[in-house]
Scaffold this motif. Sequence first.
Motif, PDB file in Angstrom:
ATOM      1  N   LEU A 173      40.855  39.225  41.745  1.00 36.55           N
ATOM      2  CA  LEU A 173      41.643  39.407  40.520  1.00 36.55           C
ATOM      3  C   LEU A 173      41.805  40.884  40.220  1.00 36.55           C
ATOM      4  O   LEU A 173      42.844  41.325  39.747  1.00 36.55           O
ATOM      5  CB  LEU A 173      40.949  38.744  39.324  1.00 36.55           C
ATOM      6  CG  LEU A 173      40.872  37.231  39.339  1.00 36.55           C
ATOM      7  CD1 LEU A 173      40.152  36.742  38.083  1.00 36.55           C
ATOM      8  CD2 LEU A 173      42.256  36.610  39.435  1.00 36.55           C
ATOM      9  N   GLU A 174      40.738  41.616  40.435  1.00 35.58           N
ATOM     10  CA  GLU A 174      40.791  43.061  40.181  1.00 35.58           C
ATOM     11  C   GLU A 174      39.616  43.715  40.872  1.00 35.58           C
ATOM     12  O   GLU A 174      38.620  43.074  41.188  1.00 35.58           O
ATOM     13  CB  GLU A 174      40.691  43.346  38.678  1.00 35.58           C
ATOM     14  CG  GLU A 174      39.369  42.883  38.096  1.00 35.58           C
ATOM     15  CD  GLU A 174      39.004  43.522  36.753  1.00 35.58           C
ATOM     16  OE1 GLU A 174      39.688  44.460  36.326  1.00 35.58           O
ATOM     17  OE2 GLU A 174      38.012  43.077  36.163  1.00 35.58           O
ATOM     18  N   LYS A 202      50.524  42.356  33.985  1.00 30.02           N
ATOM     19  CA  LYS A 202      49.491  43.388  33.817  1.00 30.02           C
ATOM     20  C   LYS A 202      50.111  44.775  33.711  1.00 30.02           C
ATOM     21  O   LYS A 202      50.969  45.136  34.516  1.00 30.02           O
ATOM     22  CB  LYS A 202      48.539  43.388  35.025  1.00 30.02           C
ATOM     23  CG  LYS A 202      47.848  42.056  35.274  1.00 30.02           C
ATOM     24  CD  LYS A 202      46.865  42.122  36.444  1.00 30.02           C
ATOM     25  CE  LYS A 202      46.069  40.824  36.544  1.00 30.02           C
ATOM     26  NZ  LYS A 202      45.071  40.843  37.624  1.00 30.02           N
ATOM     27  N   GLU A 245      35.535  32.010  37.781  1.00 32.22           N
ATOM     28  CA  GLU A 245      35.487  33.447  38.025  1.00 32.22           C
ATOM     29  C   GLU A 245      34.056  33.886  38.311  1.00 32.22           C
ATOM     30  O   GLU A 245      33.110  33.302  37.796  1.00 32.22           O
ATOM     31  CB  GLU A 245      36.020  34.208  36.814  1.00 32.22           C
ATOM     32  CG  GLU A 245      37.526  34.085  36.685  1.00 32.22           C
ATOM     33  CD  GLU A 245      38.095  34.910  35.547  1.00 32.22           C
ATOM     34  OE1 GLU A 245      37.690  36.079  35.403  1.00 32.22           O
ATOM     35  OE2 GLU A 245      38.938  34.371  34.819  1.00 32.22           O
ATOM     36  N   VAL A 293      45.969  42.982  30.401  1.00 27.87           N
ATOM     37  CA  VAL A 293      46.255  41.794  31.209  1.00 27.87           C
ATOM     38  C   VAL A 293      46.676  40.651  30.288  1.00 27.87           C
ATOM     39  O   VAL A 293      45.937  40.286  29.374  1.00 27.87           O
ATOM     40  CB  VAL A 293      45.017  41.374  32.024  1.00 27.87           C
ATOM     41  CG1 VAL A 293      45.257  40.055  32.755  1.00 27.87           C
ATOM     42  CG2 VAL A 293      44.645  42.479  33.010  1.00 27.87           C
ATOM     43  N   GLU A 335      51.777  38.710  38.582  1.00 29.81           N
ATOM     44  CA  GLU A 335      51.013  37.965  39.586  1.00 29.81           C
ATOM     45  C   GLU A 335      51.152  36.472  39.410  1.00 29.81           C
ATOM     46  O   GLU A 335      51.312  35.971  38.292  1.00 29.81           O
ATOM     47  CB  GLU A 335      49.513  38.316  39.476  1.00 29.81           C
ATOM     48  CG  GLU A 335      49.221  39.743  39.835  1.00 29.81           C
ATOM     49  CD  GLU A 335      47.762  40.122  39.669  1.00 29.81           C
ATOM     50  OE1 GLU A 335      47.457  41.314  39.817  1.00 29.81           O
ATOM     51  OE2 GLU A 335      46.936  39.225  39.385  1.00 29.81           O
ATOM     52  N   GLU A 336      51.038  35.797  40.522  1.00 27.00           N
ATOM     53  CA  GLU A 336      50.864  34.353  40.529  1.00 27.00           C
ATOM     54  C   GLU A 336      49.619  34.051  39.687  1.00 27.00           C
ATOM     55  O   GLU A 336      48.607  34.738  39.816  1.00 27.00           O
ATOM     56  CB  GLU A 336      50.651  33.955  41.993  1.00 27.00           C
ATOM     57  CG  GLU A 336      50.038  32.642  42.259  1.00 27.00           C
ATOM     58  CD  GLU A 336      49.512  32.545  43.715  1.00 27.00           C
ATOM     59  OE1 GLU A 336      49.163  31.432  44.095  1.00 27.00           O
ATOM     60  OE2 GLU A 336      49.439  33.573  44.441  1.00 27.00           O
ATOM     61  N   LEU A 382      46.449  32.169  39.062  1.00 22.49           N
ATOM     62  CA  LEU A 382      45.506  31.351  39.827  1.00 22.49           C
ATOM     63  C   LEU A 382      44.628  30.552  38.874  1.00 22.49           C
ATOM     64  O   LEU A 382      44.464  30.920  37.712  1.00 22.49           O
ATOM     65  CB  LEU A 382      44.603  32.246  40.667  1.00 22.49           C
ATOM     66  CG  LEU A 382      45.312  33.174  41.645  1.00 22.49           C
ATOM     67  CD1 LEU A 382      44.307  34.154  42.252  1.00 22.49           C
ATOM     68  CD2 LEU A 382      45.981  32.362  42.749  1.00 22.49           C
TER      69      LEU A 382
HETATM   70  P1  AMP Z   1      41.562  41.645  35.167  1.00 19.99           P
HETATM   71  O1  AMP Z   1      41.285  42.723  34.155  1.00 19.99           O
HETATM   72  O2  AMP Z   1      42.652  41.958  36.133  1.00 19.99           O
HETATM   73  O3  AMP Z   1      40.320  41.082  35.812  1.00 19.99           O
HETATM   74  O4  AMP Z   1      42.049  40.402  34.293  1.00 19.99           O
HETATM   75  C1  AMP Z   1      41.349  39.969  33.161  1.00 19.99           C
HETATM   76  C2  AMP Z   1      41.274  38.463  33.183  1.00 19.99           C
HETATM   77  O5  AMP Z   1      42.602  37.920  33.297  1.00 19.99           O
HETATM   78  C3  AMP Z   1      40.529  37.915  34.382  1.00 19.99           C
HETATM   79  O6  AMP Z   1      39.154  37.882  34.147  1.00 19.99           O
HETATM   80  C4  AMP Z   1      41.141  36.533  34.502  1.00 19.99           C
HETATM   81  O7  AMP Z   1      40.562  35.634  33.572  1.00 19.99           O
HETATM   82  C5  AMP Z   1      42.582  36.770  34.110  1.00 19.99           C
HETATM   83  N1  AMP Z   1      43.437  36.985  35.304  1.00 19.99           N
HETATM   84  C6  AMP Z   1      43.734  38.166  35.887  1.00 19.99           C
HETATM   85  N2  AMP Z   1      44.553  37.991  36.944  1.00 19.99           N
HETATM   86  C7  AMP Z   1      44.764  36.679  37.050  1.00 19.99           C
HETATM   87  C8  AMP Z   1      45.518  35.851  37.946  1.00 19.99           C
HETATM   88  N3  AMP Z   1      46.256  36.361  38.929  1.00 19.99           N
HETATM   89  N4  AMP Z   1      45.479  34.519  37.735  1.00 19.99           N
HETATM   90  C9  AMP Z   1      44.775  33.976  36.721  1.00 19.99           C
HETATM   91  N5  AMP Z   1      44.056  34.683  35.836  1.00 19.99           N
HETATM   92  C10 AMP Z   1      44.033  36.020  35.982  1.00 19.99           C
END
Ligand code: AMP
Length: 438
Positions: free
Chosen positions: A299-300, A160, A209, A170, A202-203, A205
């Motif tokens: 996740l965020e 990210k 969601e 991301v 990040e790991e 996952l």
């Molecule tokens: P974010 O903007 O950080 O929510 O990331 C956008 C999308 O990326 C999320 O809705 C997830 O589908 C995916 N994502 C983000 N972080 C992870 C994570 N650590 N593991 C798996 N999928 C992730």
Amino acid sequence: MSDKTVLVIGGGGREHALAWALARSPQVGQVYVAPGNAGTAWEAGTPDPLGGAPLAPAERVRLAPDAISALAAFAHDHAVDVTVVGPEGPLAAGIADTFRREALAIFGPSQQAARIESSKAFARNFMARHGIPSPAFAAFTEREEAIAFVHEQGGPQVVKASGLAAGKGVIVCDDADEAEAAIERIMGVREFGEAGDTVVIEERLSGREASLLAFSDGENVVPMLPTRDHKRAYDGGLGPNTGGMGAYAPTLDLTQDDIGMLTETVLKPTVQGLRDDGTPYVGVLFAGLMLTDGGPRVLEFNCRFGDPETQAILPLLTTDLYPIIEACVNGELADDLVGWQRGSCAIVILASQGYPRKYPTGLPIDGLDELPADVIAFHAGTERTEEGRLITAGGRVLGITGPGVELSDALRKVYGAIEHVSFQGMQYRRDIGVNYIS
Ligand code: AMP
Ligand code: GLY
């Protein structure tokens, strides 16, 4: 008495929904939206598409969301009682700090508190310090170190850009080579500019969601209904990521107990942690969650209402939005201010051909006057020509929204209403509300 004046900042579907919900309030006499869109202007006495008393009038203000001093001057000149900020950009730029310095009431976090969204590295370190359930992570400012790290870790990882990248920074990777390529895009090619000065690895996952948004007054937190948006452009969760092609609320797989648990383990410790750190959080805290076998993980965080989640949530609010916002601003938020209708609400986004890539604008939109009762079209990328013709002006053009007793009723109503609406190249997903498909 309807004597309150509200300013909503932003120009998308979320802001139309906020303007509409505030114009329903018996306390509100005038809504301004800066810059708004073609949907955010109506006269006093306009009927509410979802029933109830007529709406307070809404007017567009031709000021951009980042014109902070001009917005503050407008709020002074028009005796605005409270300003509600839609997008993250002005919050990250410190709009709440400027307004508070000028004794203007504003609903939204300070620049420091908004780092929960504007810096993913800050957010991850904050979550680690305060024991908020998260994936394992590391942050790097040096490309070589980040590349060495992803090879050392091996396996699926998520890379990210730490800064604000309009939801595009991301990159979900299957293996270390893909992660290295992602680091190159962020730190080598600098696809996201300075948002990529720091990367977070990040790991990866897996799980379902869901999003849980909450009102916060800096100390008290009250969750909204859980919601799920569909980010991919095409049916089946395929195609490029978008700002959101649809959403529904509540998610049917989170129970009241789950929400209670998420409030205790995620929302409250976050608001308490920000308070303890000297950066109290006033506004909407938006937790993007992954429900893993080992429990939920954040996740965020976003520092604002979601778009299009807000459009699915607000039609189900049975209490008045204005006093909720006022209570948040005054540090007096209480559970009984926030009530929800039983039932569901869905929104389907009508997008321009080619969105989220290149798309045309200026195309005439037809059929909005033929929508059935109990359906509302939240405008996003729309404008009016000098002759008053409604035209497209963005990627996400409209969000057709409707409540229903069951989610299936809401969806039937919304997809039925879409049959009436047309513009050249209109694209939308046919599988909004189909559980677990992103
Ligand atoms: P974010 O903007 O950080 O929510 O990331 C956008 C999308 O990326 C999320 O809705 C997830 O589908 C995916 N994502 C983000 N972080 C992870 C994570 N650590 N593991 C798996 N999928 C992730
Ligand atoms: N729909 C996702 C967001 O507002 O960030």
